[in-house]
Enzyme design. Structure first.
Site, short mmCIF file in Angstrom:
data_model
loop_
_atom_site.label_atom_id
_atom_site.label_comp_id
_atom_site.label_asym_id
_atom_site.label_seq_id
_atom_site.Cartn_x
_atom_site.Cartn_y
_atom_site.Cartn_z
CG ASP A 1 -2.19 -0.60 1.13
OD1 ASP A 1 -2.72 -0.57 0.01
OD2 ASP A 1 -2.70 -1.12 2.13
C1 GLC Z 1 -1.01 -0.37 4.88
C2 GLC Z 1 0.25 0.08 5.52
C3 GLC Z 1 0.08 1.35 6.28
C4 GLC Z 1 -0.66 2.37 5.47
C5 GLC Z 1 -1.97 1.79 5.00
C6 GLC Z 1 -2.75 2.77 4.19
O1 GLC Z 1 -1.83 -0.91 5.84
O2 GLC Z 1 0.79 -0.91 6.36
O3 GLC Z 1 1.32 1.81 6.65
O4 GLC Z 1 -0.88 3.51 6.22
O5 GLC Z 1 -1.70 0.66 4.25
O6 GLC Z 1 -3.99 2.28 3.82
C1 GLC Z 2 -1.40 -3.82 5.53
C2 GLC Z 2 -2.64 -3.86 4.69
C3 GLC Z 2 -2.46 -4.74 3.48
C4 GLC Z 2 -1.20 -4.38 2.75
C5 GLC Z 2 -0.02 -4.38 3.67
C6 GLC Z 2 1.23 -3.89 2.97
O1 GLC Z 2 -1.21 -5.03 6.18
O2 GLC Z 2 -3.74 -4.30 5.44
O3 GLC Z 2 -3.57 -4.64 2.64
O4 GLC Z 2 -1.05 -5.31 1.70
O5 GLC Z 2 -0.26 -3.54 4.76
O6 GLC Z 2 1.18 -2.54 2.68
#
Ligand code: GLC
Ligand code: GLC
Length: 810
Positions: A483
């Site tokens: 993400d």
């Molecule tokens: C993922 C990441 C996090 C970020 C989020 C945004 O979960 O781990 O750091 O803020 O995505 O949706």
């Molecule tokens: C968090 C989010 C997941 C994403 C990951 C890496 O765990 O929930 O959707 O793939 O972060 O950013």
């Protein structure tokens, strides 16, 4: 340092010291009513949706930590204390918290008074039950006061914590005997309320927080507890709460117990009131009457245990390693249930108001869940698919109450669609239920646009093909699995969301990771078509997959490892050429899981590079070297300090991809070595460093570049649960469900000579024994089914209830 121990027989983790490095929580409830509960009785309850139907309040970021919850107060002379130690923090003479499957038991003792809180959410009702047992262990009589306390949330947790000008005037309650009804907004558009009741008469009660705590009071010394009685207050606006008070005279050795319930009740709209402003309590009465006696309480608990024991008996492994056994048989499976239910909504890190159900997250959670309750998995797949857009793209999230795609976040996360193929294929392999593909499912929740599920998979597959970039690799869009790798964002202003700023459909930035996914899950899609006899289309799909494989080896290979991406300027990301972030974990894992480069030697090279550049004693970091400054072309990933989160943290979620890759390559020693590094049970001894629960995976462990190397964060709600369960059971133990049978093909450390597994598959219990006389890491030379030799390969599905399987490796 350990703070407790595993009690495998009872399927419990027993916390012996209340000052754990962080609150160590449990999840009660597995259907609609949920409670998060910490080892000191902190936490909160909600019905279905942690944002829109929050029943009690919880303040994250609070000081002291973890003050809101389900605390019991004892006033014994001048001493005030809680059996769970918090919030008063009076030192206890004895303390224990047993977190079990769907229940917790907290026991505290002070000055010869022993108080036990047994808490659970029964299988079939929307209620948090607790039985509080007080035992006077002294040889003289004691006179004490006992108090319960909860603080109600005014339903919408977001509004509740921000819209004070309104909310300070809306709170309403009713009291009937020992039952306190929280009915805020029931007068208008709601037809639900909460009830906080006791099965014994109270000596006093409170429903106004000011009365119970004192206007300037605190949970550490509530005014009512200090005074030894509540004010019988009726809340009008402000902060409605529920508190029961019991004045107890206990003879030497005497025991008193009371059942306290917190229920959620819905009333048909036409029956809401029995008199002007008086709520219809009959539904609450019916609920409370189910849990009035100790027998009823015990029966509910027994049912719950039975549910879990039966559920878990579908996959039971016995190896010589007790940590493996307890993770697979109990805790990892349990966490898979929790992630299935919560997605990423409610934990001690997810506030319950932020994220609903994630498209990719929920699809991946299913991988570790399909074998447990396939019917629920089926329903979930159809729910998720119904949010898919017509062009095959996906809303990144949806709210569980409405089941509608969330347009604030929107779509454009170009890995999302392919995860739908992943979970559907896993579901079919588990169940053989091909009929799911004929289910008519909406696109974009619009019934006029409905089409069979197979069509949804087709659009997922084509979405990738319709969105290729200059190198014929898939366009990344807003982001792929990572993400925080935001190649089309270019955010320069604080507060902008990295995920929704900038053009999502950047025409240049490409993802090698999605290419790997396309090869893996695109092939699964082609297999499905082939199995259905849609031969021509299957052939075309295989060709597209082969083409993508070529493209990855050509444009997605950096020389020693797989590249990560091309940015919006066509520059390489995750390459030796880069100043920082030369190598990333994700494409190495995904491409090898997809089978890319195994024969050509690329895969081995990539794994060597992972070992050399990414491996640490606590697991594999996401990338190396960490980004030391913010980079506009990369986005959020470079916003984190080095070693944290996606910027070179140890992301537990994709460590199993490398473990899978190693197991595909036949490296059982290495696969298991890596498995142990992030597995919480193996970290129990270093809880002071790891800090999070030793029985639950966390999303991230601080990487080698971080000052707090080895520190876990964000426990419970992570795709790690599903992936580690899958990699251990399918990759290492090698028990792989397939369309027409069960394959057993382990990849284990050479020192393991023997293990057994009971695996329920398509209504047959397979009692599997694996022997490894030659001490190999992979390879099966003989299989016996019910005592007779069969060819090495998948064991066909049968009508029998039980089958014994003997596998000899070599
Ligand atoms: C993922 C990441 C996090 C970020 C989020 C945004 O979960 O781990 O750091 O803020 O995505 O949706
Ligand atoms: C968090 C989010 C997941 C994403 C990951 C890496 O765990 O929930 O959707 O793939 O972060 O950013």
């Amino acid at each position: 340092m350990k703070f407790g121990h595993f009690d495998d027989l009872n399927k419990e983790y027993v916390i012996e010291k209340y000052e754990t490095p962080l609150p160590w929580i449990n999840y009660l409830g597995s259907d609609s009513f949920f409670t998060l509960l910490s080892n000191t009785a902190g936490g909160y309850a909600f019905y279905k949706d942690a944002r829109l139907r929050r029943i009690t309040r919880y303040r994250y970021n609070n000081l002291p930590l973890d003050q809101d919850g389900f605390h019991i107060y004892v006033k014994d002379g001048d001493t005030i204390w809680n059996p769970g130690w918090q919030p008063v923090q009076t030192a206890l003479d004895h303390y224990e918290c047993r977190h079990g499957l769907g229940y917790s038991v907290i026991t505290g003792k002070k000055n010869d008074i022993l108080v036990k809180q047994e808490l659970y959410v029964p299988k079939y009702d929307n209620i948090l039950l607790q039985r509080v047992t007080v035992n006077n262990t002294a040889d003289t009589a004691k006179e004490i006061d006992l108090f319960s306390f909860v603080e109600f949330c005014l339903w919408d947790a977001m509004d509740d914590s921000s819209n004070f000008q309104r909310n300070y005037s809306t709170g309403e309650v009713e009291v009937e005997g020992s039952a306190i009804y929280h009915k805020t907004e029931y007068r208008e558009r709601r037809n639900h309320y909460a009830v906080f009741y006791a099965n014994k008469p109270v000596d006093s009660f409170d429903t106004s927080r000011d009365s119970f705590m004192g206007v300037y009071g605190s949970p550490k010394a509530p005014a009512a507890v200090v005074n030894g009685k509540c004010g019988n207050s009726i809340a009008h606006g402000w902060q409605p709460v529920g508190a029961h008070h019991f004045h107890l005279n206990l003879k030497a050795g005497e025991t008193y117990s009371v059942i306290i319930g917190l229920g959620y009740v819905e009333v048909p709209v036409e029956e809401k009131f029995i008199a002007p402003s008086v709520i219809n309590k009959s539904y609450a009465h019916a609920l409370m009457n189910k849990y009035i006696t100790d027998e009823q309480f015990d029966t509910g608990m027994t049912e719950l245990r039975k549910f879990w024991n039966e559920l878990l008996s579908g996959f039971e492994v016995k190896t010589e390693n007790e940590n493996v056994n307890r993770m697979v048989n109990i805790w990892n499976a349990y966490q898979c249930m929790v992630t299935f239910n919560m997605s990423r909504s409610a934990s001690y890190y997810e506030s319950g108001i932020g994220r609903g159900m994630g498209f990719r997250d929920s699809c991946q959670d299913l991988l570790g869940f399909v074998h447990m309750i396939p019917e629920r998995a089926r329903e979930r797949i159809l729910d998720i698919a119904a949010t898919q857009k017509e062009d095959g793209g996906a809303y990144h999230q949806y709210q569980p109450l409405t089941k509608k795609g969330n347009s604030d976040i929107g779509g454009g996360f170009n890995d999302d669609p392919l995860w739908l193929i992943a979970c559907t294929d896993a579901y079919i392999r588990e169940t053989g239920d091909w009929a799911i593909l004929d289910e008519i499912v909406d696109f974009d929740n619009n019934h006029e646009k409905a089409a069979p599920l197979l069509e949804h998979l087709r659009r997922s597959f084509n979405y990738t093909l319709n969105n290729l970039g200059p190198n014929k690799l898939p366009l990344i869009g807003r982001a792929d699995w990572n993400d925080c790798l935001n190649l089309n964002c270019f955010s320069e202003h604080p507060g902008e969301s990295f995920q929704i700023t900038g053009p999502s459909e950047g025409p240049v930035a490409e993802s090698v990771f999605i290419a790997g996914m396309f090869v893996k899950y695109g092939r699964e899609y082609a297999n499905i078509l082939k199995h259905l006899g849609i031969a021509e289309e299957a052939e075309k799909a295989y060709k597209a997959v082969d083409q993508m494989t070529e493209t990855v080896l050509d444009k997605g290979w950096d020389g020693e490892w797989f590249l990560r991406a091309y940015d919006a300027f066509g520059q390489k990301i995750g390459s030796e050429e880069c100043e920082e972030g030369k190598i990333f974990i994700e494409p190495q894992g995904m491409c090898i899981m997809a089978g890319i480069g195994i024969e050509t030697g690329h895969a081995q090279k990539a794994l060597d590079a992972v070992k050399e550049r990414l491996d640490t004693k606590y697991g594999i970091v996401l990338l190396n070297p960490a980004y030391t400054k913010y980079r506009l072309n990369l986005g959020e990933i470079s916003s984190y300090p080095p070693g944290y989160k996606e910027n070179a943290g140890i992301f537990c979620h994709n460590n199993p991809w490398i473990i899978f890759a190693e197991s595909i390559m036949g490296h059982g020693d290495r696969a298991f070595e890596l498995y142990k590094k992030t597995c919480p049970a193996f970290l129990e001894e270093i809880s002071e460093i790891h800090r999070t629960e030793p029985y639950a995976y966390c999303q991230m462990v601080a990487g080698k570049d971080a000052p707090t190397f080895g520190e876990g964060k964000n426990s419970w709600l992570t795709g790690t649960a599903a992936w580690t369960f899958t990699v251990l059971t399918e990759g290492i133990l090698g028990i792989q469900p397939d369309y027409d049978g069960l394959t057993v093909d382990p990849c284990i450390p050479h020192t393991v000579k023997h293990f057994t597994v009971n695996r329920l598959f398509r209504n047959t219990m397979y009692h599997i024994t694996v022997n490894n006389p030659d001490g190999v890491q992979k390879g099966v030379k003989a299989i016996k089914v019910n005592g007779s030799d069969v060819p090495v390969g998948p064991i066909p599905v049968t009508d029998r209830k039980e089958v014994t399987v003997e596998v000899t490796m070599g």
